[in-house]
Write an enzyme that holds these catalytic residues in place. Sequence first.
Site, PDB file in Angstrom:
ATOM      1  N   ASN A 108       0.383  -2.147  -7.652  1.00 37.56           N
ATOM      2  CA  ASN A 108      -0.835  -1.390  -7.807  1.00 37.56           C
ATOM      3  C   ASN A 108      -0.925  -0.389  -6.712  1.00 37.56           C
ATOM      4  OD1 ASN A 108      -1.160  -3.393  -5.834  1.00 37.56           O
ATOM      5  ND2 ASN A 108      -3.474  -3.348  -6.373  1.00 37.56           N
ATOM      6  N   ASP A 131      -1.153 -13.112  -0.889  1.00 38.27           N
ATOM      7  CA  ASP A 131      -1.911 -11.778  -1.300  1.00 38.27           C
ATOM      8  C   ASP A 131      -2.328 -11.031  -0.509  1.00 38.27           C
ATOM      9  OD1 ASP A 131      -3.326 -10.191  -3.228  1.00 38.27           O
ATOM     10  OD2 ASP A 131      -5.040 -11.653  -3.779  1.00 38.27           O
ATOM     11  N   ASP A 144      -1.185  -6.970 -11.118  1.00 36.87           N
ATOM     12  CA  ASP A 144      -2.120  -7.693 -10.145  1.00 36.87           C
ATOM     13  C   ASP A 144      -3.191  -6.496  -9.530  1.00 36.87           C
ATOM     14  OD1 ASP A 144      -3.040 -10.123  -8.539  1.00 36.87           O
ATOM     15  OD2 ASP A 144      -2.674  -8.501  -6.956  1.00 36.87           O
ATOM     16  N   HIS A 164      -2.601 -11.937 -13.067  1.00 36.82           N
ATOM     17  CA  HIS A 164      -3.784 -12.005 -12.359  1.00 36.82           C
ATOM     18  C   HIS A 164      -4.863 -12.369 -13.217  1.00 36.82           C
ATOM     19  CE1 HIS A 164      -7.251 -10.182  -9.248  1.00 36.82           C
ATOM     20  NE2 HIS A 164      -7.554 -10.162 -10.466  1.00 36.82           N
ATOM     21  N   HIS A 180      -2.578 -16.728  -7.477  1.00 33.90           N
ATOM     22  CA  HIS A 180      -3.753 -17.194  -6.851  1.00 33.90           C
ATOM     23  C   HIS A 180      -4.551 -17.728  -7.559  1.00 33.90           C
ATOM     24  CE1 HIS A 180      -4.841 -13.081  -8.463  1.00 33.90           C
ATOM     25  NE2 HIS A 180      -4.543 -12.536  -7.667  1.00 33.90           N
ATOM     26  N   ARG A 200       0.841  -1.248  -0.062  1.00 32.55           N
ATOM     27  CA  ARG A 200      -0.036   0.029   0.104  1.00 32.55           C
ATOM     28  C   ARG A 200       0.901   1.339  -0.161  1.00 32.55           C
ATOM     29  NH1 ARG A 200      -3.842  -2.879  -2.200  1.00 32.55           N
ATOM     30  NH2 ARG A 200      -5.249  -3.918  -0.772  1.00 32.55           N
TER      31      ARG A 200
HETATM   32 ZN   LIG Z   1      -4.525 -10.479  -7.978  1.00 33.62          ZN
END
Ligand SMILES: [Zn+2]
Lengths: 430, 315, 177
Positions: A92, A305, A152, A179, A232, A62
Amino acid sequence: MSETKFVLKGGSLPDGSMRNILIVGDSISAIDATVNEADATIIDVTGSVILPGLVDLHTHLREPGREDAETVESASRAGAKGGFTALSAMANTSPVADNAGVVEQVYRLGQAAGLLDVFPIGAVTQGLKGEALSEIGAMADSVARVRVFSDDGMCVFDPLVMRRALEYIKKFDGVIAQHAQEPRLTVGSQMNEGEISARLGLRGWPAIAEEAIIARDVLLTDHVQSRLHVCHVTTAGGVEIIRWAKARGINVTAEVTPHHLLLTDELASTYDPIFKVNPPLRTEKDVQALREALADGTIDIVATDHAPHTMESKECEWQEASFGMLGLETALSIVQKTMVDTGLLTWQGVATRMSTAPAAIGAYFDQGQGLVVGARAHISVIDPSKTWIVDRDIVQSRSRNTPFHGYELPGVVTHTFFKGKATLIDGVVA
Amino acid sequence: MRHLLSINDLSLTDAIGILDTATELSRISDGQVKKLPTLRGRTIVNLFAEDSTRTRISFEAAAKRLSADVINFSAKGSSISKGESLKDTAMTLQAMGADAVVIRHGASGAPQRLADLEWMTGSVINAGDGTHEHPSQALLDAFTIRKHLGKGAADLAGIKVAIVGDVLHSRVARSNVLLLNLLGAHVTLVAPPTLLPVGVESWPATISYDLDSVLSQVDVVMMLRVQQERMSDLFFPNAREYSRYFGLNLQRLALMQPHAIIMHPGPMNRGLEIAAEVADSARSVIVEQVANGVSVRMAILYVLLAGAPSGSESN
Amino acid sequence: MSVALSAPDISRALIRISHEILERNQGAENIILLGIPTRGAHLATRISQTISTIEGRDVAVGMLDITMHRDDLRMRPLRAIMPTSIPSSGIEGRDVVLIDDVFFSGRTIRAALDALGEIGRPRSVQLAVLVDRGHRELPIRADYVGKNLPTSPTQSVRVHLTEIDGIDEVLIEGESN
Ligand SMILES: [Zn+2]
């Protein structure tokens, strides 16, 4: 001043053998050492399992942008608490890690925190928009030495963009971590599409939307002879495709999250968005397929994740809530519960899937060296006979969105060593 | 029973109890009684985060006939449309001393969140949440069916009901399938395959794509509203084709058994899912559904609010 | 537990009440008997049969549910609403006799008067009860009483009727003190 020395006494190695370990400086200096190091700190780990330091290939830290939810420092503390010695910072953030500047910033924040290695992941496309390639080469050549690239949160949907990205990274043996989410089949999706979503009136996220992308990507990877990592995996069908691709010799690896090894879409019946995650929780049949795939190596690694969110984005209506769950501090316990205690995986298997293999995929050469003399002293110690109760109010993470609040879990991580330095001592983060 | 969030909250006894209570209450209102003192001093908040004048008015009339104080929070001008969280809204309602909140919300599960999170102590009544459920509508539909076809029975055993149209997005359909099944009726869902949810096989209902073959078999034809915008989402090619296969017109009306009735939760798209002549025909009980709505909602308020708060029963 | 009224006692009390009603109202012509469910409604039916036999003509009878008018709803578990049926002639200008089994605090009758007020305006309202156990909380009295039963507030009075319970009897439970 002499180097710090630790002796881990009384524990067992992943293969089950009882060994003492001597750490001198940042390396493992002896295994099964006779404990005559007068100046060493002796740590009694009788009954515990000693694992190579855990490596997470999929973490949302983050920072920069949402420091109210998590920072590199707070995620590092959460990692140390969970037995991790390396995290991989997903791209991200805000701004997006799509250039050398951002990845170097994140890398340096990790170094400054000093509790574990933070390896930035670079965005595949500028702004995660799926259109133009980001500065992949510059990120690879930066101080952060990025090898894993991922959008992702978003899927690299355009097949041409995916093809070019797969080709481009061959230059430095990189990997695209996808992803897998077909966007047109998942417009406004809220949870796994099936009986439960039909009953709850929540828009479905069909398994096929994941499987179609995995299928396309393994074929593209084969065609351009590159390297693919599937983030994932959540469906039995996805497992089947990866199994097929591996049998064909396609260079693909895959990860599963701890929560997808345990939780199912039934939990959405509460409408509590603490269980809202992307990709969504699936069915019991999928959970069983994922466990088997992790056991037989079709799925190579466990990745958390870890996705911190502030309470505001979870204390609301399901469809308004953010996707994501905390993972770092509970990962090893969930793996023990779902894989070790069920007899599906040995501790040796855990060491491979949570340390050696993820380090190899990310080309994190200083990590995942295993417990051998001369290796960097990245170590985590778990007492598998103890249990603990997850309490979201006392987590190291800045956020508290764990789906396991109130769960009694097996396996207490008591010590973590990063480069020979104790980052977790008797369950307390240094 | 503290909340009414889903038909799954009701046992058969509960459901019949509400219908019986509504029957008595509708007789009282036939006798021109305007107001009963039953809920005097209680505060009921209508929290409508989504526009629905008819449901709001129906609940408001029901609450007022029972002498409750009613506060309306409507979508426009209320804090929830300005991004205030459900939590803050609930805490405001709690501070206002709401004994019950009647909530209409665009998000499936919002009423359950309000009930579960202990932000407020009152009862929560789901007046329609997203594409999840609309239990009071199902209860008034069952009430209407029982009145016409029940032959004095307490339940709806043996009655055959077709629910026709956009089942996928319909909260009315979900609540009706559950309640009609609970009451012993047999439900057939009729829709284009695109407008049935994946997983519908697990519902206690028969599935059909062919309206004509179903019409002669059923006692009740319940038409669902089809929204125009579904076309752009590719659920069907255009309105004309939808009407041709799934619209209830006069030719199809002729296929129905003489005693069979036609229902619609409203608002109707005349000319799309139902022809105007059919909606206004003698077989249609659509207007009556609205009238029955008030009695049924009075019964719901009575059952949830009139007795001692649950857990404090002595005697 | 003791038996306060036996089946013959109940029968005699209802016959006496029937006669008193006729005497007071100079015949059955303008009377409407309204029983309060559930046992009051059965008593009303019995009294109407007795009056019909005496007078040789039918007397108007119905029942009046007072649940929605109670002021003690929140103090007890939820009560089911019972049917209300008013003779088609209505109550306007008639002499209404409310009939209940046990007369206690008076709150039931207060609710009945409220419920009646919603239906119309009778010429008079009278009250007949099988048992008056005292302890009034409101200024309400009965016009016709089957039997006065002195009780303590902690005791309870149970009326059993054959229509519901298979036996006619009135029992007193608990100690008097
Ligand atoms: Zn993801």
